[in-house]
Design a protein around this motif. Sequence first.
Motif, PDB file in Angstrom:
ATOM      1  N   LEU A 210       3.170  -6.515  18.459  1.00 21.81           N
ATOM      2  CA  LEU A 210       3.842  -6.074  17.230  1.00 21.81           C
ATOM      3  C   LEU A 210       3.800  -7.196  16.208  1.00 21.81           C
ATOM      4  O   LEU A 210       3.668  -8.387  16.549  1.00 21.81           O
ATOM      5  N   LEU A 211       3.970  -6.785  14.964  1.00 20.53           N
ATOM      6  CA  LEU A 211       3.943  -7.693  13.827  1.00 20.53           C
ATOM      7  C   LEU A 211       5.142  -7.361  12.951  1.00 20.53           C
ATOM      8  O   LEU A 211       5.360  -6.201  12.605  1.00 20.53           O
ATOM      9  N   VAL A 212       5.956  -8.385  12.627  1.00 21.89           N
ATOM     10  CA  VAL A 212       7.095  -8.164  11.741  1.00 21.89           C
ATOM     11  C   VAL A 212       6.804  -8.858  10.413  1.00 21.89           C
ATOM     12  O   VAL A 212       6.164  -9.922  10.388  1.00 21.89           O
ATOM     13  N   THR A 213       7.227  -8.241   9.307  1.00 23.80           N
ATOM     14  CA  THR A 213       7.057  -8.831   7.977  1.00 23.80           C
ATOM     15  C   THR A 213       8.385  -8.820   7.254  1.00 23.80           C
ATOM     16  O   THR A 213       9.228  -7.922   7.464  1.00 23.80           O
ATOM     17  N   ALA A 214       8.581  -9.833   6.417  1.00 23.53           N
ATOM     18  CA  ALA A 214       9.766  -9.923   5.570  1.00 23.53           C
ATOM     19  C   ALA A 214       9.293 -10.339   4.184  1.00 23.53           C
ATOM     20  O   ALA A 214       8.487 -11.269   4.052  1.00 23.53           O
ATOM     21  N   ALA A 215       9.751  -9.658   3.157  1.00 26.50           N
ATOM     22  CA  ALA A 215       9.236  -9.911   1.813  1.00 26.50           C
ATOM     23  C   ALA A 215      10.323  -9.698   0.783  1.00 26.50           C
ATOM     24  O   ALA A 215      11.256  -8.915   0.983  1.00 26.50           O
TER      25      ALA A 215
ATOM     26  N   ALA B  91       0.826  -1.212   0.000  1.00 22.08           N
ATOM     27  CA  ALA B  91       0.000   0.000   0.000  1.00 22.08           C
ATOM     28  C   ALA B  91       0.852   1.252   0.000  1.00 22.08           C
ATOM     29  O   ALA B  91       0.340   2.350  -0.162  1.00 22.08           O
ATOM     30  N   ILE B  92       2.172   1.099   0.208  1.00 18.98           N
ATOM     31  CA  ILE B  92       3.068   2.272   0.294  1.00 18.98           C
ATOM     32  C   ILE B  92       3.704   2.576  -1.053  1.00 18.98           C
ATOM     33  O   ILE B  92       3.641   3.698  -1.547  1.00 18.98           O
ATOM     34  N   ASP B  93       4.339   1.562  -1.672  1.00 17.99           N
ATOM     35  CA  ASP B  93       5.037   1.828  -2.931  1.00 17.99           C
ATOM     36  C   ASP B  93       4.445   1.080  -4.118  1.00 17.99           C
ATOM     37  O   ASP B  93       4.929   1.201  -5.230  1.00 17.99           O
ATOM     38  N   GLY B  94       3.381   0.247  -3.910  1.00 14.52           N
ATOM     39  CA  GLY B  94       2.713  -0.435  -4.999  1.00 14.52           C
ATOM     40  C   GLY B  94       3.472  -1.610  -5.572  1.00 14.52           C
ATOM     41  O   GLY B  94       3.083  -2.136  -6.614  1.00 14.52           O
ATOM     42  N   VAL B  95       4.563  -2.078  -4.923  1.00 17.80           N
ATOM     43  CA  VAL B  95       5.357  -3.200  -5.428  1.00 17.80           C
ATOM     44  C   VAL B  95       4.690  -4.508  -5.015  1.00 17.80           C
ATOM     45  O   VAL B  95       4.242  -4.661  -3.882  1.00 17.80           O
ATOM     46  N   VAL B  96       4.628  -5.464  -5.941  1.00 17.43           N
ATOM     47  CA  VAL B  96       4.094  -6.795  -5.638  1.00 17.43           C
ATOM     48  C   VAL B  96       5.201  -7.624  -4.988  1.00 17.43           C
ATOM     49  O   VAL B  96       6.302  -7.754  -5.548  1.00 17.43           O
ATOM     50  N   ARG B  97       4.910  -8.177  -3.806  1.00 13.79           N
ATOM     51  CA  ARG B  97       5.941  -8.908  -3.042  1.00 13.79           C
ATOM     52  C   ARG B  97       5.391 -10.246  -2.559  1.00 13.79           C
ATOM     53  O   ARG B  97       4.184 -10.427  -2.402  1.00 13.79           O
ATOM     54  N   LEU B  98       6.350 -11.173  -2.284  1.00 13.69           N
ATOM     55  CA  LEU B  98       6.065 -12.445  -1.633  1.00 13.69           C
ATOM     56  C   LEU B  98       6.462 -12.278  -0.181  1.00 13.69           C
ATOM     57  O   LEU B  98       7.653 -12.085   0.119  1.00 13.69           O
ATOM     58  N   GLN B  99       5.527 -12.318   0.746  1.00 15.15           N
ATOM     59  CA  GLN B  99       5.746 -11.808   2.098  1.00 15.15           C
ATOM     60  C   GLN B  99       5.332 -12.841   3.154  1.00 15.15           C
ATOM     61  O   GLN B  99       4.310 -13.504   3.038  1.00 15.15           O
TER      62      GLN B  99
END
Length: 985
Positions: A266-271, A248-256
Amino acid sequence: MIPRRQHRNFSIAVWMATLVMTAALWMAALMLAHHDGEEAMERAERDTGNLARVVAEHTTRAIAEADQIMLFLSDEFHDHGPMLGEDVEWLFRRAVHRSNLLMQIAIVNENGDLAHTTVEEPFRIVNLADREHVRIHMEHPNVGLFIGKPVEGRMSGKWAIPLTRRLTRADGSFAGVMMALLDPFYLSRTLDILDGDTEGMVSIAGKDGILRARSRLTDKIIGRDLSASATLVMSRRQNEGFLRTTSAIDGVVRLQSFRVLEDYPLLVTAAYGERAFLVETKHNQRLYMMSAAASTLGLFGLALLATRQSARLAAAGRSLMDSEQRFRDQAETASDWFWETDADLRFSRLIGPLVPQTDRGSVPLGMRRDEVAFRESGDEAKWAEHQRQLDRREPFRNFRYQVMTDNGLRYVSVSGRAVFDGDGVFTGYRGSATDITERELSAQRLQASEARYRAMFGAVAQPIITIDEHGVVGAFNPAAERLFGFGAAEVVGGTLRRLMPAELADIHDSRMEAYRTGKLEPPKSGVREMRGLRKDGSEFPVEVTLAGWREGERQYFTGAMRDITAQREIEASLRRAKEAADHANRMKGEFLATMSHEIRTPMNGVLGALTLVDGPNLDQEQRRLLEVARRSGNALLTILDDILDLSKLEAGKVEVEPVDFDLRAMLEDTVALLQPSASGRGLGFSLDVAPGVPARARADVRRIRQVLVNLIGNALKFTHRGAVTLRAGLDEAPKPDGGFLLRFEVVDTGIGIPGDVLPTLFRRFTQADGSITRKFGGTGLGLAISRELVTLMNGRIGAVSIEGKGSTFWFTVLCHPAAAPEEVPSMAPSPPGILAPSVNGLRVLIAEDNEINRDIVVAMLRRAGHRPIAVPDGLQAVRALEEESFDIVLMDVQMPVMDGITATRHIRAMPEPACGIPIVALTGNAMPGNETEYLAAGMNAYLSKPIVSAALFRTLTEVAASRRRPDAASTHAEDAAPPASVPAL
């Protein structure tokens, strides 16, 4: 040779094998591509999951270390109070200094003021009670460690993630808040090292959806609300997971992958960026597809080569058999016939279905050609030449003659060549014959048609010219010769340029060039006007009717021409007549405008003076004479208004202006307006509205009331005793669109109208009694104007009458349903003598060149309590406004030195407040368009002369009120007509 069936079976087998092998290749390629895709997604889930676990552990450890420091400091605070020892403060400053993550440790007292901080900058008290991470401990005593949203420091101006704990005194009461501020950009730099991908991303967010830290963090995205993202939505159902998502920030499609911290909200994400991570997989998948496509093309090419070779062999065999059979069939079933002669040129052999016959029906073997043929008149030379060719033993072609066959008399064309034996001795002729009967008959019909066309072309009286695509004349009939003066021999074969002026010839040549090159589509038909050029050099207008057609590859055009010189002269005469009529109408309008001004101006003085003379000191005879003078003046004005209304209708200046109105209220107001006149004559006057008539309608109420007043006024005038009744009802059933016809009837018991007068009653200047001894006055315009207005409103008008018993005048008007009822202002004008609410003490500037009118208006205003100042022209009015202030200006239009319109424009160009003063036009001009012209010049209202005191004071009141209330509505419905059009009754 391969038979056709064997070739078909072989082709089917080859293509079936090719399709099976192709399907196997594509299935293998798709399975490999699918396997690589699944393997890549599993690798992405494993790698991002491991990275998320590392980030979660690192984040947990960093928060735990900061929390341990706050717990230690909280214990110190609890044991020793707010005054910490110097060794404790030194210890925590050193902890902040040595930590890259901790930005500051601070204590906020119970009032929310900053009490202690590890920052070594000059300390100043800052109140943080409005911060969420402080306010939550002040309001909720049971909250432990609280991880707040990123905030911007009020002293440092830097972003920080606050960790806070509640401080309590020994008695358990609230003593303040312990606060550790973490550097989100340090976390961002750490995450930048971890993600290792240009499109990769590692982030930390709260369960509330607020972004705390992120690789490649900036001031614009820190604290962004991500609660609606797919990752946050999934994290509410499970503590860890993997998904494909668009940022939602930069519009890049990622596998996360994401992971929820066990000890903290808290929630951490890596993609990894999908495009970069799957680049090798996509490359391999493309290789699989390309390999399958190349193999498919190769297999199809081999199959096509094999089947073509098989087809070629089969076709060769079939061709050989077909050729043999075709030759046999042609020899047996040929539509032509073959012939041979001996050395004496007598037929020795005839083969074919159409061989010639003798008059006895036998084959003419042993006969010569000239003995069999049907000779035509005048063909001797043709046969003699043919015989000379035969004597010279020359070959011949297409010799035409007629013979009798089984199908009757036919035209044939024969060709042949001499035959010699091995020793060179002539043995006869051999050849073939072709039946050309249909071709010969078609040629004959074409010649006859062409002859008829040429006869018609020459006899028709309309000039006709035919040209080709190059503009070369191919036909020029006698009528065209008479029109242009050229003979056909002079024109045919030449271009069309000589028949038109030079400037038109150039245009014509360029257009023909465009037709030839395809830039323009050639016209198939049409009518055009141009100018022709005669042989004597004279030009004339001509109308050309075009027709285009193609013959083979060439384009042709035929034009039928008509000399329109006489038509143009007639049109010019009509144009001059129209211009003369328009000039006469303009002159009539100017005359009417002048007469209106010249009559209204002195009438203003007469009626104004009569109004001023009226008072309580007059005796009965004086009051009667005053009333006679007033009625005479109003009657003259009524005649003038009728003439002006007729002029508006003739000029087309009257338009229907529909408004929503209360029908019964309008009728009652009309009756109330004319009731005094009926009572004064001792007549009854009643209103009858039929059941079912809508309470409200939409139509031009002003014109309806004008027609009603005219008809009722006539009824009152011609009725000596009895009564007048106004009726209203529906004329027919409502229309599909909701419209309906209202019917109004004015019934009287008056003198009636003779039957021979009724057909001409609604004509202009027509009265029932036109003699010099007639009893009743009038111009005969009222009914004519009423008819024009009713027709304009899509209605009808008529009358029925019995002489001596009374009359009924009726008319219909097309109405439509009105909108929802609202508060509608009264539609009736104020009766004479009753003024609308007014203002007093206005300072009024009067610009009027007529001294009598000036004195009348000044006297009226002074009697009403106003303070008038009068000047004789527009220039002095402008100067007066420059020197003094006024509340309103009454401006005459026609004045010497400077007219009223010019003066108004000068006033509107003056600075505030003079430019905003209301200006009311006082004029004797009441022609169509005058009011629009005055309002466009900047005037606010319009009063036509003679000035009626009620209309004058109502105008002053409304204009002054609109100036005081600028937000008031500037327009009124037509059923509440503005003072500008209030007539003198």
